[in-house]
Scaffold this active site. Structure first.
Site, PDB file in Angstrom:
ATOM      1  CB  THR A  68      -0.937   0.009   1.214  1.00 43.92           C
ATOM      2  OG1 THR A  68      -1.840  -1.098   1.115  1.00 43.92           O
ATOM      3  CG2 THR A  68      -1.750   1.298   1.280  1.00 43.92           C
ATOM      4  CB  ILE A  93       3.357  -3.496   8.790  1.00 47.40           C
ATOM      5  CG1 ILE A  93       3.480  -5.027   8.788  1.00 47.40           C
ATOM      6  CG2 ILE A  93       4.504  -2.856   8.026  1.00 47.40           C
ATOM      7  CD1 ILE A  93       4.721  -5.556   9.451  1.00 47.40           C
ATOM      8  CG  LEU A  95      -0.781   1.366   6.030  1.00 46.54           C
ATOM      9  CD1 LEU A  95      -1.770   2.471   5.693  1.00 46.54           C
ATOM     10  CD2 LEU A  95      -0.964   0.177   5.096  1.00 46.54           C
ATOM     11  CB  CYS A 152      -4.916  -0.266   7.229  1.00 45.24           C
ATOM     12  SG  CYS A 152      -3.402  -0.778   8.075  1.00 45.24           S
ATOM     13  CB  ILE A 212     -12.369  -9.496   5.104  1.00 44.60           C
ATOM     14  CG1 ILE A 212     -11.693 -10.785   5.576  1.00 44.60           C
ATOM     15  CG2 ILE A 212     -13.858  -9.696   4.913  1.00 44.60           C
ATOM     16  CD1 ILE A 212     -12.189 -11.352   6.923  1.00 44.60           C
ATOM     17  CB  THR A 214      -6.041  -8.167   9.146  1.00 44.51           C
ATOM     18  OG1 THR A 214      -5.880  -6.756   9.309  1.00 44.51           O
ATOM     19  CG2 THR A 214      -4.995  -8.684   8.176  1.00 44.51           C
ATOM     20  N   GLY A 286      -2.528 -13.912   0.507  1.00 46.22           N
ATOM     21  CA  GLY A 286      -1.830 -13.007   1.397  1.00 46.22           C
ATOM     22  C   GLY A 286      -0.774 -13.703   2.226  1.00 46.22           C
TER      23      GLY A 286
END
Length: 324
Positions: A68, A93, A95, A152, A212, A214, A286
């Site tokens: 992303t 993380i 992003l 996110c 979806i 997470t 993923g």
């Protein structure tokens, strides 16, 4: 990885001829976006694709999604950023990325050389940021579609646009007006009725919804009496969330007239077929990329024989056929 003739021979021995396999139509349509097959890789799990080129035969995939992109560089969250669970992975993380300018200069030129569709995932702190990113990315050559990461769970405000129907519709609608390529809306399961949010994305003009992202979760070190993730909470992915993802895909497919991309715990051909039958027109791999980097192309190999088991000669024939 090239076409595996031994796989084809095995399938022929099981009653599926090589000719039948070759004639199978693996293409799928997601609004204005058509892919050569429904096997995609999810943003954040495939780097910028360059990291995987020595391992994965990338042109065989339906599409790749680099990590992303945000308007400005982000260093992400404090460690720990990932924690393994008994049936998945928790990540926070945050992003982490170099920002849109670096992406356009350093990564997109390489991505343009890939012989498959490139879908770019973007995330904004405000509606204006989403629109600006979608406009900049969508007007670049070599970009097949833009995925709006509205969901996110491990950044401040990261799911705001994915939990409120009005906000979701407004950001999708504004991005659609400013972006010439197809728009995909990636939604969070952390809501009461995901079909309502998907309907809002559809009303805003999304070409498809991705279901979806997470599931919000947590890991605790009880001896230290502290969260294990530096962010406190993070997003759970992997096999643990597959039943939730299947439920969401089925609910949205039953209520909303828009193509769906299924995401969540997909690692085998059985997983792929379950999502397609539930109502997804494509899927994204993923977490499985981390422990089995070649899984995506193997699923492309296995898909024709799986379709043949249902008497289907194309992906579209089985999408949303649960209970039929």
């Amino acid at each position: 990885m090239k076409f595996n003739p031994s796989f084809a021979r095995r399938e022929a021995e099981d009653g599926v001829s090589n000719n039948e396999l070759a004639m199978t139509d693996l293409s799928t349509t997601l609004g204005r976006l058509t892919l050569k097959n429904p096997i995609m890789v999810a943003s954040g799990t495939f780097g910028y694709a360059r990291e995987m080129e020595g391992i994965v035969d990338i042109p065989r995939l339906g599409a790749v999604l680099p990590k992303t992109i945000t308007a400005e560089p982000r260093i992400g969250n404090a460690p720990w950023r990932t924690v393994e669970t008994s049936a998945g992975l928790l990540n926070a993380i945050g992003l982490d990325n170099d920002g849109v300018d670096a992406f356009l200069e350093n990564h997109l030129p390489y991505l343009r050389t890939l012989e498959t569709a490139v879908v770019v995932s973007v995330a904004g702190r405000t509606q204006d940021e989403f629109v600006s990113l979608a406009e900049r990315i969508g007007n670049e050559a070599g970009v097949a579609a833009v995925e709006l990461n509205l969901s996110c769970p491990n950044v401040s405000g990261g799911i705001d646009f994915g939990t409120d129907a009005n906000s979701c519709r407004n950001v999708v609608e504004a991005a659609r007006r400013s972006c010439k390529v197809p728009i995909l809306a990636k939604l969070t399961p952390n809501v009461t009725r995901i079909a309502d949010i998907a309907q809002a994305a559809s009303d805003g003009g999304a070409d498809a919804v991705c279901l979806i992202n997470t599931v919000l979760g947590m890991a605790i070190d009880w001896r230290r009496r502290k969260p294990m993730l530096g962010n406190g909470m993070g997003g759970l992915s992997g096999p643990a969330i597959k039943p939730i993802a299947l439920r969401c895909v089925h609910q949205v497919a039953s209520a909303v007239n828009i193509p769906i991309i299924g995401i969540g715990g997909i690692a085998t051909i059985d997983d792929v077929m379950q999502f397609l039958v539930a109502g997804a027109s494509a899927i994204q791999i993923g977490t499985a990329n981390y422990y089995d980097p070649t899984v995506s192309t193997r699923l492309v190999d296995q898909l024709p024989a799986a379709l043949s088991e249902l008497g289907a000669t194309g992906v579209a024939e089985i999408v949303g056929t649960l209970g039929k």
